[in-house]
Design a protein around this motif. Structure first.
Motif, PDB file in Angstrom:
ATOM      1  N   GLN A  32      24.495 -23.077 -47.051  1.00  0.00           N
ATOM      2  CA  GLN A  32      24.746 -21.811 -47.747  1.00  0.00           C
ATOM      3  C   GLN A  32      23.931 -21.666 -49.020  1.00  0.00           C
ATOM      4  N   LEU A  33      23.478 -22.800 -49.575  1.00  0.00           N
ATOM      5  CA  LEU A  33      22.716 -22.725 -50.815  1.00  0.00           C
ATOM      6  C   LEU A  33      21.345 -22.100 -50.608  1.00  0.00           C
ATOM      7  N   ASN A  34      20.825 -22.189 -49.398  1.00  0.00           N
ATOM      8  CA  ASN A  34      19.498 -21.627 -49.136  1.00  0.00           C
ATOM      9  C   ASN A  34      19.433 -20.136 -49.462  1.00  0.00           C
ATOM     10  N   ASP A  35      20.544 -19.442 -49.226  1.00  0.00           N
ATOM     11  CA  ASP A  35      20.550 -17.998 -49.474  1.00  0.00           C
ATOM     12  C   ASP A  35      20.490 -17.676 -50.963  1.00  0.00           C
ATOM     13  N   ASN A  36      20.834 -18.656 -51.814  1.00  0.00           N
ATOM     14  CA  ASN A  36      20.792 -18.419 -53.261  1.00  0.00           C
ATOM     15  C   ASN A  36      19.366 -18.360 -53.793  1.00  0.00           C
TER      16      ASN A  36
END
Length: 533
Positions: free
Chosen positions: A72-76
């Motif tokens: 989910q951090l990739n979307d940040n």
């Protein structure tokens, strides 16, 4: 890309000094008059006001692997193209082990495009305006991963910003007419234009960029934990007119984090003579201390702290597509962690005044060359054993059958091309049996060292044979798509005579680069008596 919100043209003097530090002294904004014989104030080596947190992210280490892989951090992570310019710089040649250096440009944006950035950066009148790349710092990781060199560029360095095209709306920003402050490059389409500007100035191939803003520094520094800093007296960075960052510490060593870390990085009033040079010294000390803490401190063993750092870091960053996932960032951090603090050297680009601005000096070009040639700035490179000359897959033809074109590359920044060099050197080759040699008498190139270039593998043997005949070292034989056959460029190191002598190069880091070693844990900032309590 938030920096596209406004694209107005900026004057050279816009947002030159930190708004929340109040106006600078008069001699900061005005160059001395022609008749002024007093010495100029020492010029600021403007460094990364918030770079320490970015560097921290890149060297976090293996302990955090589990949390850094959160999908989910990739979307940040925000992404932008690496290079918006037209000119490309060739990647460095791999070493004997097949390794290549890594060059990462760290950019600190002064964007005040959110409420949090506005509160931290001040200057309400600049809300939503075109951001400036007020911090630019090149991190060079050696090919063998044994050492790291850092070069920071003053934000008001005058450079030629190349033509850049905005990747979002297609706006074309023409090349700057004359020289412009380097921090304005960010407003010419984004960080990719800052990368293009660096590459054209330095000739260094840049592999990646990482950009962060005010809020990113505070949140990441807070997540990492305290970083010890030292002052030799009580300090309060604030004067009667409101100048100063607000930093308040008692004498001694203290761990700082969050907003206090940002205050330390931005403090000018209160350190040394109150110049930006003193601020740069404090920033170097902080960054070195941060590196040591991250390698030795166990604070990052906490799962919650690791998760918080990962979240804050990914929200704070804008990167190129080569770093657009957590895994890619983690892999890069693993490479950077191989370097011990004692092999990290931080420097500032040597510069001189041009009115109220600065420009690179000859020492700056020397510093750039050391990085291009992957020579450690700490002077601790092992003396390489003399490499055996590579045996080409296609052997050389007979000397008389090798066609060689000779070009004149003896022009320098201060000297015109030496007259008659191509004819003289072509004559030398013909006397040695290379009867197919021709001299281009119209060329007037600029090549610091004499080089033999060839376009394809089937001509490598011929090029190396020409180099041996003239005593040109093997590392000056280069493959290049810019030539159509074996081409000898007579460089500025062979402006006279018929015998080539390999120049002895000084590979020591210039004193004007203000080098600081990463293992120096005794440094303590001197407090100006006017700012003590």
């Amino acid at each position: 890309m938030t920096q596209n919100a406004a694209r107005e043209t900026l004057r050279d003097d816009e947002r030159e000094d930190d708004p929340d530090e109040g106006p600078p002294p008069d001699d900061r904004n005005e160059g001395p008059s022609d008749g002024d014989s007093s010495p100029r104030p020492r010029r600021a080596r403007r460094l990364l006001k918030w770079s320490a947190a970015v560097l921290a992210l890149l060297i976090i280490g293996a302990a955090g692997a589990g949390y850094l892989y959160y999908r989910q951090l990739n979307d940040n992570i925000k992404k932008d193209p690496l290079n918006l310019g037209d000119t490309k710089v060739a990647e460095p040649t791999p070493n004997a082990a097949g390794q290549t250096p890594l060059n990462i440009l760290l950019i600190g944006s002064d964007a005040r495009d959110t409420e949090e950035n506005q509160q931290l950066g001040g200057a309400r009148e600049t809300f939503g305006s075109t951001p400036l790349a007020d911090v630019q710092m090149l991190v060079h990781l050696s090919a063998d991963r044994s050492n790291m060199s850092v070069i920071s560029m003053p934000r008001d360095t005058l450079v030629e910003i190349p033509k850049c095209t905005d990747p979002d709306d297609g706006t074309v920003y023409p090349a700057s007419y004359g020289r412009t402050m380097t921090n304005q490059s960010l407003g010419h389409g984004g960080p990719g234009c800052t990368v293009a500007t660096w590459q054209e100035l330095t000739g260094i191939h840049i592999d990646h960029f990482v950009m962060v803003d005010f809020a990113g520094v505070v949140s990441m520094a807070d997540a990492v934990g305290g970083v010890p800093v030292c002052v030799d007296a009580n300090i309060h960075s604030r004067d009667g007119q409101g100048h100063g960052s607000g930093l308040k510490l008692s004498k001694g060593t203290h761990p700082i984090k969050g907003e206090q870390a940002l205050q330390w990085l931005r403090t000018r009033y209160g350190f040394e003579d109150g110049s930006d040079l003193a601020r740069a010294e404090a920033q170097h000390m902080y960054m070195n201390s941060l590196v040591r803490e991250l390698r030795a401190n166990a604070t990052l063993s906490s799962p919650n702290k690791l998760r918080r750092l990962a979240e804050k870091a990914t929200e704070a960053l804008t990167v190129d597509p080569g770093l657009d996932t957590v895994k890619k960032l983690y892999d890069l951090s693993s490479e950077l962690r191989k370097v011990k603090p004692e092999r990290i050297t931080m420097t500032t680009m040597p510069n001189r005044y041009v009115g109220a601005r600065v420009e690179p000096t000859e020492d700056a070009e020397k510093l750039f060359r050391l990085v291009r040639d992957d020579i450690a700035l700490d002077g601790k490179d092992a003396k390489p054993a003399k490499a055996e000359e590579k045996v080409p897959s296609d052997p050389a033809a007979d000397d008389a059958e090798i066609a060689v074109q000779v070009l004149n590359g003896t022009r320098t920044d201060t000297l015109q091309a030496a007259s008659g060099r191509t004819g003289t050197v072509a004559g030398v080759l013909k006397e040695k049996g290379f009867t197919g040699t021709t001299a281009d008498t119209t060329s007037a190139l600029s090549e610091k060292r004499t080089v033999v270039r060839y376009p394809s593998a089937d001509l490598e043997g011929d090029a190396r044979r020409v180099a041996r005949a003239l005593g040109i070292p093997a590392d000056s034989v280069k493959r290049s798509t810019e030539v159509s056959g074996v081409t000898l460029v007579v460089g500025a190191d062979w402006r006279e005579g018929t015998e080539y002598k390999v120049p002895e190069e000084d590979n020591t880091t210039p004193e004007s680069a203000q080098a600081l070693n990463g293992a120096d844990d005794k440094a303590c900032m001197h407090v100006n008596p006017d700012y003590t309590w």
